[in-house]
Design a protein around this motif. Sequence first.
Motif, PDB file in Angstrom:
ATOM      1  N   ASP A 119      39.584  63.624  36.479  1.00 37.91           N
ATOM      2  CA  ASP A 119      38.454  64.420  36.397  1.00 37.91           C
ATOM      3  C   ASP A 119      38.829  65.828  36.170  1.00 37.91           C
ATOM      4  O   ASP A 119      37.814  66.776  36.251  1.00 37.91           O
ATOM      5  CB  ASP A 119      38.041  64.412  38.071  1.00 37.91           C
ATOM      6  N   ASN A 120      39.503  65.895  35.379  1.00 36.23           N
ATOM      7  CA  ASN A 120      40.008  67.388  34.831  1.00 36.23           C
ATOM      8  C   ASN A 120      38.853  67.945  33.772  1.00 36.23           C
ATOM      9  O   ASN A 120      38.406  69.163  34.271  1.00 36.23           O
ATOM     10  CB  ASN A 120      41.320  67.531  34.131  1.00 36.23           C
ATOM     11  N   PHE A 121      38.111  67.206  33.260  1.00 37.92           N
ATOM     12  CA  PHE A 121      37.096  67.643  32.492  1.00 37.92           C
ATOM     13  C   PHE A 121      36.003  68.313  33.422  1.00 37.92           C
ATOM     14  O   PHE A 121      35.192  69.126  33.083  1.00 37.92           O
ATOM     15  CB  PHE A 121      36.517  66.669  31.349  1.00 37.92           C
ATOM     16  N   ALA A 122      35.513  67.420  34.381  1.00 39.06           N
ATOM     17  CA  ALA A 122      34.348  67.702  35.474  1.00 39.06           C
ATOM     18  C   ALA A 122      34.758  69.007  36.009  1.00 39.06           C
ATOM     19  O   ALA A 122      33.892  69.890  36.367  1.00 39.06           O
ATOM     20  CB  ALA A 122      34.258  66.361  36.485  1.00 39.06           C
ATOM     21  N   THR A 123      36.266  69.206  36.201  1.00 41.55           N
ATOM     22  CA  THR A 123      36.633  70.441  37.150  1.00 41.55           C
ATOM     23  C   THR A 123      36.310  71.635  36.014  1.00 41.55           C
ATOM     24  O   THR A 123      35.834  72.786  36.627  1.00 41.55           O
ATOM     25  CB  THR A 123      37.988  70.184  37.551  1.00 41.55           C
ATOM     26  N   LEU A 124      36.780  71.504  34.872  1.00 41.86           N
ATOM     27  CA  LEU A 124      36.766  72.686  34.119  1.00 41.86           C
ATOM     28  C   LEU A 124      35.262  72.949  33.718  1.00 41.86           C
ATOM     29  O   LEU A 124      34.907  74.181  33.784  1.00 41.86           O
ATOM     30  CB  LEU A 124      37.294  72.004  32.646  1.00 41.86           C
ATOM     31  N   ARG A 157      33.630  61.401  26.385  1.00 43.66           N
ATOM     32  CA  ARG A 157      34.733  62.598  27.082  1.00 43.66           C
ATOM     33  C   ARG A 157      34.236  62.816  28.485  1.00 43.66           C
ATOM     34  O   ARG A 157      35.006  63.334  29.325  1.00 43.66           O
ATOM     35  CB  ARG A 157      34.337  63.809  26.350  1.00 43.66           C
ATOM     36  N   LEU A 158      33.150  62.361  29.058  1.00 39.02           N
ATOM     37  CA  LEU A 158      32.661  62.293  30.400  1.00 39.02           C
ATOM     38  C   LEU A 158      33.473  61.415  31.179  1.00 39.02           C
ATOM     39  O   LEU A 158      33.542  60.259  30.959  1.00 39.02           O
ATOM     40  CB  LEU A 158      31.241  62.164  30.684  1.00 39.02           C
ATOM     41  N   PRO A 159      33.942  61.753  32.503  1.00 37.13           N
ATOM     42  CA  PRO A 159      34.388  60.844  33.528  1.00 37.13           C
ATOM     43  C   PRO A 159      33.528  59.863  33.526  1.00 37.13           C
ATOM     44  O   PRO A 159      31.988  60.117  33.518  1.00 37.13           O
ATOM     45  CB  PRO A 159      34.476  61.503  34.637  1.00 37.13           C
ATOM     46  N   VAL A 160      33.685  58.505  33.925  1.00 35.83           N
ATOM     47  CA  VAL A 160      32.950  57.264  33.952  1.00 35.83           C
ATOM     48  C   VAL A 160      31.810  57.462  34.819  1.00 35.83           C
ATOM     49  O   VAL A 160      30.641  57.048  34.615  1.00 35.83           O
ATOM     50  CB  VAL A 160      33.747  55.932  34.065  1.00 35.83           C
ATOM     51  N   ILE A 161      32.126  57.972  36.201  1.00 39.70           N
ATOM     52  CA  ILE A 161      30.975  58.076  36.987  1.00 39.70           C
ATOM     53  C   ILE A 161      29.670  58.865  36.478  1.00 39.70           C
ATOM     54  O   ILE A 161      28.498  58.573  36.911  1.00 39.70           O
ATOM     55  CB  ILE A 161      31.407  58.422  38.460  1.00 39.70           C
ATOM     56  N   TYR A 162      30.100  59.966  35.706  1.00 39.74           N
ATOM     57  CA  TYR A 162      29.215  60.679  35.237  1.00 39.74           C
ATOM     58  C   TYR A 162      28.455  60.202  33.948  1.00 39.74           C
ATOM     59  O   TYR A 162      27.238  60.322  33.573  1.00 39.74           O
ATOM     60  CB  TYR A 162      29.604  62.168  35.110  1.00 39.74           C
ATOM     61  N   ARG A 193      25.355  63.469  40.130  1.00 40.78           N
ATOM     62  CA  ARG A 193      25.951  63.023  38.954  1.00 40.78           C
ATOM     63  C   ARG A 193      25.400  62.967  37.838  1.00 40.78           C
ATOM     64  O   ARG A 193      25.819  63.324  36.677  1.00 40.78           O
ATOM     65  CB  ARG A 193      26.298  61.379  39.605  1.00 40.78           C
ATOM     66  N   VAL A 194      23.907  62.934  37.776  1.00 45.18           N
ATOM     67  CA  VAL A 194      22.925  63.183  36.691  1.00 45.18           C
ATOM     68  C   VAL A 194      22.995  64.599  36.412  1.00 45.18           C
ATOM     69  O   VAL A 194      23.253  64.982  35.160  1.00 45.18           O
ATOM     70  CB  VAL A 194      21.588  62.669  37.102  1.00 45.18           C
ATOM     71  N   ARG A 195      22.850  65.521  37.345  1.00 47.65           N
ATOM     72  CA  ARG A 195      22.931  67.001  37.045  1.00 47.65           C
ATOM     73  C   ARG A 195      24.191  67.618  36.392  1.00 47.65           C
ATOM     74  O   ARG A 195      24.313  68.130  35.253  1.00 47.65           O
ATOM     75  CB  ARG A 195      22.676  67.620  38.250  1.00 47.65           C
ATOM     76  N   ARG A 196      25.313  67.046  37.015  1.00 48.18           N
ATOM     77  CA  ARG A 196      26.741  67.400  36.639  1.00 48.18           C
ATOM     78  C   ARG A 196      26.942  66.790  35.257  1.00 48.18           C
ATOM     79  O   ARG A 196      27.432  67.254  34.221  1.00 48.18           O
ATOM     80  CB  ARG A 196      27.871  67.096  37.521  1.00 48.18           C
ATOM     81  N   GLY A 197      26.520  65.574  34.989  1.00 46.32           N
ATOM     82  CA  GLY A 197      26.895  64.718  33.815  1.00 46.32           C
ATOM     83  C   GLY A 197      26.078  65.521  32.539  1.00 46.32           C
ATOM     84  O   GLY A 197      26.591  65.573  31.467  1.00 46.32           O
ATOM     85  N   ARG A 198      24.877  65.977  32.725  1.00 42.70           N
ATOM     86  CA  ARG A 198      24.231  66.649  31.732  1.00 42.70           C
ATOM     87  C   ARG A 198      24.773  67.942  31.349  1.00 42.70           C
ATOM     88  O   ARG A 198      24.889  68.452  30.095  1.00 42.70           O
ATOM     89  CB  ARG A 198      22.810  66.880  32.340  1.00 42.70           C
ATOM     90  N   MET A 199      25.352  68.866  32.435  1.00 41.74           N
ATOM     91  CA  MET A 199      26.017  69.986  32.243  1.00 41.74           C
ATOM     92  C   MET A 199      27.042  69.814  31.465  1.00 41.74           C
ATOM     93  O   MET A 199      27.506  70.394  30.316  1.00 41.74           O
ATOM     94  CB  MET A 199      26.450  70.484  33.537  1.00 41.74           C
ATOM     95  N   MET A 200      28.013  68.543  31.572  1.00 42.25           N
ATOM     96  CA  MET A 200      29.268  68.151  30.945  1.00 42.25           C
ATOM     97  C   MET A 200      28.875  67.555  29.399  1.00 42.25           C
ATOM     98  O   MET A 200      29.561  68.144  28.500  1.00 42.25           O
ATOM     99  CB  MET A 200      29.822  67.071  31.647  1.00 42.25           C
ATOM    100  N   VAL A 202      26.458  68.954  27.451  1.00 40.43           N
ATOM    101  CA  VAL A 202      26.414  70.418  26.998  1.00 40.43           C
ATOM    102  C   VAL A 202      27.663  71.043  26.478  1.00 40.43           C
ATOM    103  O   VAL A 202      27.929  71.243  25.233  1.00 40.43           O
ATOM    104  CB  VAL A 202      25.655  71.313  27.820  1.00 40.43           C
ATOM    105  N   SER A 203      28.617  70.964  27.339  1.00 36.72           N
ATOM    106  CA  SER A 203      29.938  71.442  27.064  1.00 36.72           C
ATOM    107  C   SER A 203      30.631  70.502  26.093  1.00 36.72           C
ATOM    108  O   SER A 203      31.525  71.406  25.185  1.00 36.72           O
ATOM    109  CB  SER A 203      30.677  71.722  28.499  1.00 36.72           C
TER     110      SER A 203
END
Length: 298
Positions: A119-124, A157-162, A193-200, A202-203
Motif C-alpha cells: 500500500d506504499n502508493f496509497a500512503t504516498l 498503479r492503484l492498490p487493488v481495493i481502490y 475507497r472511491v474518494r482515495r482512489g480518485r485522488m490516486m 490524479v497523482s
Amino acid sequence: MSSVHARRRPDLPSKQRRSPSRSQRWQLTERTLGPDDARPPGLDLRNSLAAELPGLLRYARSVVADDSLAEDLVQQTLLRALERLATFRGESSLATWLHRILYRTAVDHFRRVREIPIDNFATLVDRQWHDHEYTVDAAVVVSRAETTTALRDALLRLPVIYRTAVVLHDMEGMTVPAVAGIQGVSLAAAKQRVRRGRMMMVSALAQGSERHAARAGVPLNCWDARSMISDYLDNSLTSPDRQLVEKHVANCPTCPALYAGIVASTRGVSRLRDADSVVPEAIACRLRQAYAPSAETQ
C-alpha cells in the motif's frame, strides 16, 4: 499490442495439466447448468449469465494487465457462481452478485502474487494530498485522462481495493452501496475507497507524464515488451517483433535489468543439466534385463 495478448501457451499433455483448460472449464460450466439446479423462480440462468459476461470481462480487464488473466478470472467466477447457485436468493441483482464473486476471485489472485497488502502508493498519495503545497499540472492530467493507455497505466498503479472501487463506481456506474456490497465493506469504507482512489488516479496520471517522458521514442509498452522476451530468447518472434523488442530494451529505463535477469536465469537453469551424467552400468544392466522380451513372448 493485440497480437501479444492473443498468444496462448499450448496446453500441456493431460498428465501434466494442473488445472482444466479454458475449453474444459466452459464444458464444465455447460454440464453444471442442469434443469434441476436451484435458482430463484423465473431466472433463466443460461441467458442471464451470457448477458453478464461482457460486463464481467470489461471489469476484469480494467483491474489486471493481462487479457488472458482477465478471461481466466471471469471463467473462475462463473464456476464459483455455479457452485454457489443455491445461495443466490435475488436479494441483489445477478450483476452485483457476480461482480462480488469476481472481486473476491481477483483479490485471491493478487494475494497469491503478493500484491496485497502492498500500500506504499496509497500512503504516498495520502501524504501528498494532506500537504497544502501539493499540486499537479492540470493540463497534463486532463490530457492523459483522455488517453486510454494512460488511464489503464494509472489504474494499474492503484492498490487493488481502490482500483476496483474506482472501476465499479466510475466505469460501471454502480452506486456506492453497490460497491460496498461487492467489496464486503461498510458504506463509509466504500466512500473512502472511491474518494482515495480518485485522488490516486490524479497523482498517477501526473506522475505518468514523467515516466512517459523517460520512455519517449521507446516502442511498445513495458508489459508487451516483457511478455515477448521469452519468445525472443526462443527465436520464435517475427523479424519485425524482434526489432521492436530490441529497440525497446535498448531505450527503456526499466526493462534492461529484467531482460538481463531472464537471460541469466535461463542460462543458469540450462547449466543444471550435466552432460556428463551417465547411468551406472549395474543399474543399466538391471533395466535391460527387466525390460528385455522373455523367451515366451518371442
